[in-house]
Write a protein that holds these residues in place. Structure first.
Motif, PDB file in Angstrom:
ATOM      1  N   ARG A 147       0.961  -1.360  -0.075  1.00  0.00           N
ATOM      2  CA  ARG A 147       0.432  -0.186  -0.004  1.00  0.00           C
ATOM      3  C   ARG A 147       0.931   1.244  -0.022  1.00  0.00           C
ATOM      4  NH1 ARG A 147      -5.492  -0.899   3.586  1.00  0.00           N
ATOM      5  NH2 ARG A 147      -5.322   1.762   3.171  1.00  0.00           N
ATOM      6  N   GLY A 170       0.799   3.515  -3.328  1.00  0.00           N
ATOM      7  CA  GLY A 170       0.049   4.899  -2.956  1.00  0.00           C
ATOM      8  C   GLY A 170       1.452   5.950  -3.204  1.00  0.00           C
ATOM      9  N   ALA A 181      -3.807   8.541  -2.114  1.00  0.00           N
ATOM     10  CA  ALA A 181      -4.103   9.191  -0.874  1.00  0.00           C
ATOM     11  C   ALA A 181      -4.724   8.405  -0.226  1.00  0.00           C
ATOM     12  CB  ALA A 181      -4.988  10.402  -0.759  1.00  0.00           C
ATOM     13  N   THR A 182      -5.882   7.037  -0.988  1.00  0.00           N
ATOM     14  CA  THR A 182      -6.589   6.197  -0.367  1.00  0.00           C
ATOM     15  C   THR A 182      -6.053   5.075  -0.147  1.00  0.00           C
ATOM     16  OG1 THR A 182      -8.589   6.243  -1.782  1.00  0.00           O
ATOM     17  CG2 THR A 182      -8.461   4.447  -1.093  1.00  0.00           C
ATOM     18  N   LEU A 233      -2.773   5.273   0.903  1.00  0.00           N
ATOM     19  CA  LEU A 233      -1.541   5.460   1.987  1.00  0.00           C
ATOM     20  C   LEU A 233      -2.735   5.631   3.078  1.00  0.00           C
ATOM     21  CD1 LEU A 233       0.296   8.410  -0.030  1.00  0.00           C
ATOM     22  CD2 LEU A 233       1.041   5.970   1.072  1.00  0.00           C
ATOM     23  N   ALA A 234      -3.894   6.009   3.310  1.00  0.00           N
ATOM     24  CA  ALA A 234      -4.983   6.676   4.649  1.00  0.00           C
ATOM     25  C   ALA A 234      -4.380   4.928   4.771  1.00  0.00           C
ATOM     26  CB  ALA A 234      -5.699   6.855   3.685  1.00  0.00           C
ATOM     27  N   PRO A 235      -4.843   5.106   6.685  1.00  0.00           N
ATOM     28  CA  PRO A 235      -4.551   3.829   7.143  1.00  0.00           C
ATOM     29  C   PRO A 235      -5.858   3.414   7.521  1.00  0.00           C
ATOM     30  CG  PRO A 235      -3.560   5.278   7.871  1.00  0.00           C
ATOM     31  CD  PRO A 235      -3.364   5.830   6.693  1.00  0.00           C
ATOM     32  N   PHE A 236      -6.703   4.337   7.572  1.00  0.00           N
ATOM     33  CA  PHE A 236      -8.734   4.118   7.561  1.00  0.00           C
ATOM     34  C   PHE A 236      -9.069   3.824   6.615  1.00  0.00           C
ATOM     35  CE2 PHE A 236      -7.957   8.422   7.394  1.00  0.00           C
ATOM     36  CZ  PHE A 236      -8.744   8.515   6.181  1.00  0.00           C
ATOM     37  N   VAL A 237      -8.611   3.739   6.036  1.00  0.00           N
ATOM     38  CA  VAL A 237      -9.183   3.503   4.594  1.00  0.00           C
ATOM     39  C   VAL A 237      -9.113   2.090   4.684  1.00  0.00           C
ATOM     40  CG1 VAL A 237      -9.468   3.325   2.080  1.00  0.00           C
ATOM     41  CG2 VAL A 237      -9.188   4.849   2.917  1.00  0.00           C
ATOM     42  N   THR A 277      -8.452  -1.618   3.547  1.00  0.00           N
ATOM     43  CA  THR A 277      -7.586  -2.603   2.351  1.00  0.00           C
ATOM     44  C   THR A 277      -8.012  -2.953   1.310  1.00  0.00           C
ATOM     45  OG1 THR A 277      -5.625  -2.767   4.228  1.00  0.00           O
ATOM     46  CG2 THR A 277      -6.047  -4.502   1.797  1.00  0.00           C
ATOM     47  N   ALA A 279      -9.883  -0.088  -0.883  1.00  0.00           N
ATOM     48  CA  ALA A 279      -8.305   0.478  -1.330  1.00  0.00           C
ATOM     49  C   ALA A 279      -7.627  -0.147  -2.675  1.00  0.00           C
ATOM     50  CB  ALA A 279      -7.114   0.375  -0.389  1.00  0.00           C
TER      51      ALA A 279
END
Length: 159
Positions: free
Chosen positions: A13, A17, A70-71, A73-77, A79, A82
């Motif tokens: 990711r 990303g 960004a999706t 790289l964002a840990p709250f999204v 997997t 993403a």
């Protein structure tokens, strides 16, 4: 509760990303000549794109790359989400490779020298497809399921 990516998913990711986000940020600042070149290549593979002005197409593509990067790289999204974004984006890039003349050898998927920069997008597609195969549910729920099923009991998953 926020679900962080599994450790196995962090490196791909981050790598994909960061690469895609950088490409989008670079393209966002592109000049008219670069926009026309990118638009010409995309229009050759996908003729319906010829309807868009080159600058608008390039801005839309750059915004898409920024959003996908960004999706990832964002840990709250999650997997899988993403992965869906990456698979869709990379699928379009692989389609570009397959449709453009001179990118691969006749009768083969092997890239020509000109096709090497586009052929690498197959790796992004593979990562995206791999992310789509990530099991659903929280880590704690999967661990509870594993302990339950491995004791010979039936569970609500039908195992």
């Amino acid at each position: 509760m926020m679900q962080l990516p599994e450790p196995r998913d962090v490196a791909p990711r981050l790598a994909s990303g960061a690469f895609i986000l950088n490409a989008g940020l670079t393209m966002w600042k592109s000049d008219r000549e670069a926009a026309e070149a990118v638009h010409g290549m995309a229009s050759a593979a996908y003729p319906f794109l010829a309807q868009l002005p080159p600058e608008r197409f390039t801005r839309l593509l750059a915004a898409s790359e920024i959003a996908v990067g960004a999706t990832l790289l964002a840990p709250f999204v999650p997997t899988r989400l993403a992965g869906a974004a990456l698979t869709g984006f990379a699928g379009g890039l692989v389609g570009l490779y397959l449709r453009l003349p001179g990118m691969h050898r006749p009768g083969s998927l092997r890239p020509t020298q000109d096709g090497l920069p586009l052929a690498k997008d197959a790796w992004l597609l593979g990562m995206g497809l791999g992310f789509l195969c990530v099991p659903c549910g929280s880590r704690a729920h999967r661990e509870q399921h594993r302990r339950h099923c491995h004791r010979g009991r039936r569970c609500h998953w039908g195992h």
